[in-house]
Design a protein around this motif. Structure first.
Motif, mmCIF file in Angstrom:
data_model
loop_
_atom_site.group_PDB
_atom_site.id
_atom_site.type_symbol
_atom_site.label_atom_id
_atom_site.label_comp_id
_atom_site.label_asym_id
_atom_site.label_seq_id
_atom_site.Cartn_x
_atom_site.Cartn_y
_atom_site.Cartn_z
ATOM 1 N N ASP A 10 42.715 114.579 -29.697
ATOM 2 C CA ASP A 10 44.033 114.213 -29.167
ATOM 3 C C ASP A 10 44.429 115.123 -28.015
ATOM 4 O O ASP A 10 44.938 114.659 -26.990
ATOM 5 C CB ASP A 10 45.083 114.293 -30.273
ATOM 6 C CG ASP A 10 44.900 113.223 -31.336
ATOM 7 O OD1 ASP A 10 44.214 112.224 -31.057
ATOM 8 O OD2 ASP A 10 45.431 113.401 -32.447
ATOM 9 N N VAL A 11 44.213 116.434 -28.188
ATOM 10 C CA VAL A 11 44.614 117.397 -27.157
ATOM 11 C C VAL A 11 43.844 117.155 -25.859
ATOM 12 O O VAL A 11 44.424 117.080 -24.767
ATOM 13 C CB VAL A 11 44.400 118.840 -27.655
ATOM 14 C CG1 VAL A 11 44.611 119.839 -26.525
ATOM 15 C CG2 VAL A 11 45.343 119.144 -28.814
ATOM 16 N N VAL A 12 42.541 117.024 -25.961
ATOM 17 C CA VAL A 12 41.720 116.860 -24.763
ATOM 18 C C VAL A 12 41.964 115.497 -24.117
ATOM 19 O O VAL A 12 41.941 115.366 -22.889
ATOM 20 C CB VAL A 12 40.226 117.041 -25.105
ATOM 21 C CG1 VAL A 12 39.360 116.850 -23.870
ATOM 22 C CG2 VAL A 12 39.982 118.422 -25.702
ATOM 23 N N SER A 13 42.205 114.465 -24.929
ATOM 24 C CA SER A 13 42.399 113.125 -24.368
ATOM 25 C C SER A 13 43.691 113.027 -23.560
ATOM 26 O O SER A 13 43.810 112.161 -22.694
ATOM 27 C CB SER A 13 42.410 112.081 -25.482
ATOM 28 O OG SER A 13 43.544 112.245 -26.322
ATOM 29 N N ARG A 14 44.666 113.899 -23.834
ATOM 30 C CA ARG A 14 45.895 113.885 -23.029
ATOM 31 C C ARG A 14 45.614 114.338 -21.599
ATOM 32 O O ARG A 14 46.244 113.865 -20.662
ATOM 33 C CB ARG A 14 46.947 114.780 -23.678
ATOM 34 C CG ARG A 14 47.447 114.278 -25.024
ATOM 35 C CD ARG A 14 48.650 115.062 -25.497
ATOM 36 N NE ARG A 14 48.990 114.712 -26.873
ATOM 37 C CZ ARG A 14 48.702 115.449 -27.928
ATOM 38 N NH1 ARG A 14 48.078 116.613 -27.755
ATOM 39 N NH2 ARG A 14 49.032 115.071 -29.152
ATOM 40 N N ARG A 15 44.675 115.253 -21.439
ATOM 41 C CA ARG A 15 44.324 115.729 -20.103
ATOM 42 C C ARG A 15 43.274 114.833 -19.449
ATOM 43 O O ARG A 15 43.280 114.648 -18.222
ATOM 44 C CB ARG A 15 43.803 117.172 -20.175
ATOM 45 C CG ARG A 15 44.858 118.188 -20.562
ATOM 46 C CD ARG A 15 44.276 119.595 -20.580
ATOM 47 N NE ARG A 15 45.296 120.586 -20.810
ATOM 48 C CZ ARG A 15 46.020 121.169 -19.860
ATOM 49 N NH1 ARG A 15 45.828 120.822 -18.599
ATOM 50 N NH2 ARG A 15 46.932 122.076 -20.145
ATOM 51 N N LEU A 16 42.352 114.335 -20.260
ATOM 52 C CA LEU A 16 41.268 113.483 -19.744
ATOM 53 C C LEU A 16 41.246 112.189 -20.556
ATOM 54 O O LEU A 16 40.433 112.035 -21.468
ATOM 55 C CB LEU A 16 39.925 114.210 -19.851
ATOM 56 C CG LEU A 16 39.813 115.539 -19.101
ATOM 57 C CD1 LEU A 16 38.544 116.270 -19.507
ATOM 58 C CD2 LEU A 16 39.841 115.310 -17.594
ATOM 59 N N PRO A 17 42.125 111.259 -20.272
ATOM 60 C CA PRO A 17 42.244 110.061 -21.114
ATOM 61 C C PRO A 17 41.010 109.174 -21.124
ATOM 62 O O PRO A 17 40.782 108.449 -22.089
ATOM 63 C CB PRO A 17 43.451 109.320 -20.508
ATOM 64 C CG PRO A 17 43.563 109.847 -19.113
ATOM 65 C CD PRO A 17 43.099 111.267 -19.165
ATOM 66 N N GLY A 73 42.574 115.870 -39.150
ATOM 67 C CA GLY A 73 41.712 117.021 -39.252
ATOM 68 C C GLY A 73 41.554 117.712 -37.921
ATOM 69 O O GLY A 73 42.122 117.320 -36.909
ATOM 70 N N GLY A 74 40.761 118.816 -37.891
ATOM 71 C CA GLY A 74 40.565 119.565 -36.667
ATOM 72 C C GLY A 74 39.913 118.740 -35.583
ATOM 73 O O GLY A 74 40.258 118.859 -34.401
ATOM 74 N N GLY A 75 38.939 117.898 -35.952
ATOM 75 C CA GLY A 75 38.280 117.062 -34.961
ATOM 76 C C GLY A 75 39.228 116.079 -34.315
ATOM 77 O O GLY A 75 39.248 115.919 -33.094
ATOM 78 N N GLY A 76 40.038 115.405 -35.127
ATOM 79 C CA GLY A 76 40.995 114.458 -34.585
ATOM 80 C C GLY A 76 42.037 115.129 -33.711
ATOM 81 O O GLY A 76 42.390 114.620 -32.640
ATOM 82 N N GLY A 77 42.522 116.297 -34.143
ATOM 83 C CA GLY A 77 43.501 117.027 -33.343
ATOM 84 C C GLY A 77 42.925 117.494 -32.028
ATOM 85 O O GLY A 77 43.574 117.406 -30.982
ATOM 86 N N GLY A 78 41.692 117.995 -32.062
ATOM 87 C CA GLY A 78 41.049 118.415 -30.822
ATOM 88 C C GLY A 78 40.852 117.258 -29.866
ATOM 89 O O GLY A 78 41.049 117.393 -28.650
#
Length: 208
Positions: free
Chosen positions: A8-15, A1-6
């Motif tokens: 994932d995106v942010v965690s790549r920059r700020l793990p 869903g949108g929450g999970g995708g969001g």
């Protein structure tokens, strides 16, 4: 869903804190929307009420899918992840089921909700407005208290989550190495050679 995708995106920059930040932002937005819904929006603006409630419902699922569930998978050993998900669902369901009871108790005890036993049409308009306001205030108390606690606990997770995650990864990685080593020691050695007459590879095995 949108929450999970969001998440994932942010965690790549700020793990270490990306998912937690997304969850916090969703909780903060929901707190603001709830105040708008129960305090600002006129009670007769049904279309506006429905719109605000839609966005509240949309944001409610973001912390779970963007942060809580993915992070839970990283802070427990692989063998215990099923149990962790089950316990998480049990706690969430138990706490959620008490929410309506708590709202009712606060509406009656703190804000003077007037209990009526007759038909709704027979209730005076003044009492209807009073009870509506009492329930609105009780909802504000319960939801804002719970969401504020959730918001603060994410700050605690900023320091706890990375450390526990790295410990679990190291432990799981060590278990995998040991498991592979055990299989190789108890298995057999395989050697390959090229048969020039047939143009094919042949292999043989020698047990330890």
């Amino acid at each position: 869903g949108g929450g999970g995708g969001g998440g994932d995106v942010v965690s790549r920059r700020l793990p270490n804190r990306g998912r937690l930040m997304v969850a916090q932002l969703a909780v903060l937005c929901n707190m603001g929307l709830l105040v708008v819904l129960l305090v600002v929006v006129p009670k007769t603006s049904y279309a506006l009420i429905a719109l605000v409630m839609f966005f509240i419902g949309l944001l409610l699922s973001i912390p779970a899918f963007a942060s809580d569930l993915p992070n839970s998978a990283e802070v427990v050993p692989k063998a215990l992840r099923g149990l962790a998900y089950a316990l998480q669902g049990l706690v969430q369901g138990t706490v959620s089921s008490t929410g309506s009871l708590l709202v009712g108790a606060i509406a009656e005890g703190w804000f003077g909700y007037r209990e009526r036993t007759g038909e709704l049409d027979d209730v005076p308009r003044e009492d209807k407005i009073h009870n509506r306001d009492a329930l609105s205030k009780a909802c504000l108390v319960v939801f804002l208290s719970c969401w504020s606690l959730q918001f603060v606990l994410y700050f605690v997770a900023y320091s706890v989550y990375p450390r526990v995650r790295d410990e679990i990864r190291a432990a799981d990685g060590g278990d995998e190495v040991n498991e592979v080593g055990s299989r190789s020691r108890s298995g057999s050695e395989t050697s390959s050679s090229w048969d020039e007459s047939t143009g094919t590879a042949t292999s043989g095995s020698r047990s330890r």
